[in-house]
Design a protein around this motif. Structure first.
Motif, PDB file in Angstrom:
ATOM      1  N   PHE A   1       0.790  -1.223   0.000  1.00  0.00           N
ATOM      2  CA  PHE A   1       0.000   0.000   0.000  1.00  0.00           C
ATOM      3  C   PHE A   1       0.829   1.282   0.000  1.00  0.00           C
ATOM      4  O   PHE A   1       0.408   2.298  -0.557  1.00  0.00           O
ATOM      5  CB  PHE A   1      -0.932   0.007   1.213  1.00  0.00           C
ATOM      6  N   ILE A   2       2.020   1.255   0.612  1.00  0.00           N
ATOM      7  CA  ILE A   2       2.804   2.485   0.787  1.00  0.00           C
ATOM      8  C   ILE A   2       3.069   3.214  -0.531  1.00  0.00           C
ATOM      9  O   ILE A   2       2.937   4.447  -0.595  1.00  0.00           O
ATOM     10  CB  ILE A   2       4.116   2.183   1.548  1.00  0.00           C
TER      11      ILE A   2
ATOM     12  N   THR B   1       1.944   8.091  -3.622  1.00  0.00           N
ATOM     13  CA  THR B   1       1.451   8.662  -4.874  1.00  0.00           C
ATOM     14  C   THR B   1       0.276   9.587  -4.614  1.00  0.00           C
ATOM     15  O   THR B   1       0.201  10.707  -5.143  1.00  0.00           O
ATOM     16  CB  THR B   1       1.021   7.545  -5.848  1.00  0.00           C
ATOM     17  N   PHE B   2      -0.662   9.121  -3.785  1.00  0.00           N
ATOM     18  CA  PHE B   2      -1.825   9.933  -3.451  1.00  0.00           C
ATOM     19  C   PHE B   2      -1.414  11.244  -2.789  1.00  0.00           C
ATOM     20  O   PHE B   2      -1.882  12.321  -3.172  1.00  0.00           O
ATOM     21  CB  PHE B   2      -2.746   9.153  -2.518  1.00  0.00           C
ATOM     22  N   ILE B   3      -0.541  11.166  -1.787  1.00  0.00           N
ATOM     23  CA  ILE B   3      -0.131  12.354  -1.036  1.00  0.00           C
ATOM     24  C   ILE B   3       0.530  13.382  -1.951  1.00  0.00           C
ATOM     25  O   ILE B   3       0.217  14.581  -1.915  1.00  0.00           O
ATOM     26  CB  ILE B   3       0.819  11.973   0.115  1.00  0.00           C
ATOM     27  N   VAL B   4       1.454  12.910  -2.789  1.00  0.00           N
ATOM     28  CA  VAL B   4       2.190  13.824  -3.669  1.00  0.00           C
ATOM     29  C   VAL B   4       1.251  14.464  -4.688  1.00  0.00           C
ATOM     30  O   VAL B   4       1.239  15.696  -4.849  1.00  0.00           O
ATOM     31  CB  VAL B   4       3.338  13.076  -4.385  1.00  0.00           C
TER      32      VAL B   4
ATOM     33  N   ALA C   1      -2.146  14.670  -4.774  1.00  0.00           N
ATOM     34  CA  ALA C   1      -3.196  15.497  -4.176  1.00  0.00           C
ATOM     35  C   ALA C   1      -2.624  16.789  -3.631  1.00  0.00           C
ATOM     36  O   ALA C   1      -3.216  17.866  -3.777  1.00  0.00           O
ATOM     37  CB  ALA C   1      -3.915  14.720  -3.070  1.00  0.00           C
ATOM     38  N   GLY C   2      -1.437  16.706  -3.021  1.00  0.00           N
ATOM     39  CA  GLY C   2      -0.816  17.894  -2.451  1.00  0.00           C
ATOM     40  C   GLY C   2      -0.349  18.876  -3.503  1.00  0.00           C
ATOM     41  O   GLY C   2      -0.543  20.093  -3.366  1.00  0.00           O
ATOM     42  N   VAL C   3       0.267  18.379  -4.563  1.00  0.00           N
ATOM     43  CA  VAL C   3       0.820  19.259  -5.605  1.00  0.00           C
ATOM     44  C   VAL C   3      -0.277  19.812  -6.507  1.00  0.00           C
ATOM     45  O   VAL C   3      -0.290  21.005  -6.835  1.00  0.00           O
ATOM     46  CB  VAL C   3       1.864  18.491  -6.452  1.00  0.00           C
ATOM     47  N   SER C   4      -1.221  18.954  -6.903  1.00  0.00           N
ATOM     48  CA  SER C   4      -2.242  19.377  -7.864  1.00  0.00           C
ATOM     49  C   SER C   4      -3.458  20.035  -7.202  1.00  0.00           C
ATOM     50  O   SER C   4      -4.148  20.846  -7.824  1.00  0.00           O
ATOM     51  CB  SER C   4      -2.728  18.179  -8.693  1.00  0.00           C
ATOM     52  N   GLY C   5      -3.725  19.657  -5.957  1.00  0.00           N
ATOM     53  CA  GLY C   5      -4.927  20.152  -5.297  1.00  0.00           C
ATOM     54  C   GLY C   5      -6.147  19.295  -5.568  1.00  0.00           C
ATOM     55  O   GLY C   5      -7.221  19.541  -5.022  1.00  0.00           O
TER      56      GLY C   5
ATOM     57  N   VAL D   1      -4.944   7.812  -9.496  1.00  0.00           N
ATOM     58  CA  VAL D   1      -3.590   7.338  -9.818  1.00  0.00           C
ATOM     59  C   VAL D   1      -3.073   6.414  -8.721  1.00  0.00           C
ATOM     60  O   VAL D   1      -2.378   5.430  -9.002  1.00  0.00           O
ATOM     61  CB  VAL D   1      -2.635   8.527 -10.041  1.00  0.00           C
ATOM     62  N   GLY D   2      -3.442   6.698  -7.470  1.00  0.00           N
ATOM     63  CA  GLY D   2      -3.051   5.818  -6.376  1.00  0.00           C
ATOM     64  C   GLY D   2      -3.608   4.414  -6.568  1.00  0.00           C
ATOM     65  O   GLY D   2      -2.919   3.423  -6.321  1.00  0.00           O
TER      66      GLY D   2
END
Length: 198
Positions: free
Chosen positions: A123-124, A129-132, A134-138, A146-147
């Motif tokens: 899962f990691i 992928t999700f954190i990066v 969602a954080g960068v794109s909003g 994508v995750g």
């Protein structure tokens, strides 16, 4: 006895999943039903639109926690099979909560929590992928989609029992299906950002 433990596992996980923190938080904050706001989904993205980023992050954390707890309880009740049953049931509970007319969220956060409990190394990569993204794109929807795709790839790389792989593939595909409208909006450039940078 074995059947009773399996049934109890599924019922507990479903009931945990059906606790809609998004609905409860928005109702407490605004008095409104989140299903009548924005996209109508009872999840993190719509919570951010309704009551802002801090409470949306709280909802996400609580949804992850309920998924993690459901899977841990499932494993305690019925071993690996119990964990897998709980994984399915908690997501179904989140997507289709009986007390909200079977109209809930899309199952990403609680599924993430359950997956974290069952197979952290699988899962990691999806979580990062999700954190990066969602954080960068909003866009939480972009990170979620994508995750899920990363998770589908990872299950063939990280050693896992075949039934774990099959279940993850089915559930990741189900989450992608639930995001079909978001995917269309992302491709058309009409998706609304969940988090806006100031």
């Amino acid at each position: 006895m074995e059947i009773l433990r399996a049934v109890a596992d599924v019922i507990i996980a479903y009931l945990l999943g059906s606790i809609s923190f998004s609905y409860l938080v928005v109702k407490a904050k605004t008095g409104k039903d989140i299903r009548t706001i924005g996209s109508g989904s009872a999840g993190t993205t719509n919570t951010a639109r309704a009551v802002g980023k801090p409470l949306a992050l709280l909802v996400m954390a609580l949804d992850i926690a309920k998924g993690y707890l459901a899977a841990q309880l499932g494993m305690a009740l019925y071993g690996d099979v119990g964990g897998l049953l709980a994984f399915v049931a908690v997501i179904l509970g989140h997507m289709f909560p009986f007390w909200l007319g079977f109209h809930g969220g899309k199952g990403v956060a609680c599924g993430a929590g359950a997956c974290l409990a069952l197979s952290p190394f699988t899962f990691i990569p999806a979580l990062l992928t999700f954190i990066v993204l969602a954080g960068v794109s909003g866009y939480v929807s972009l990170g979620s989609v994508v995750g899920c795709l990363v998770l589908i790839v990872t299950v063939f790389i990280v050693p896992e029992p075949w039934f774990f792989r099959l279940l993850y593939l089915v559930m990741a595909s189900a989450v992608l299906f639930m995001h079909r409208a978001n995917i269309k909006r992302l491709l058309n450039g009409t998706e609304s950002k969940t988090f806006h940078k100031k």
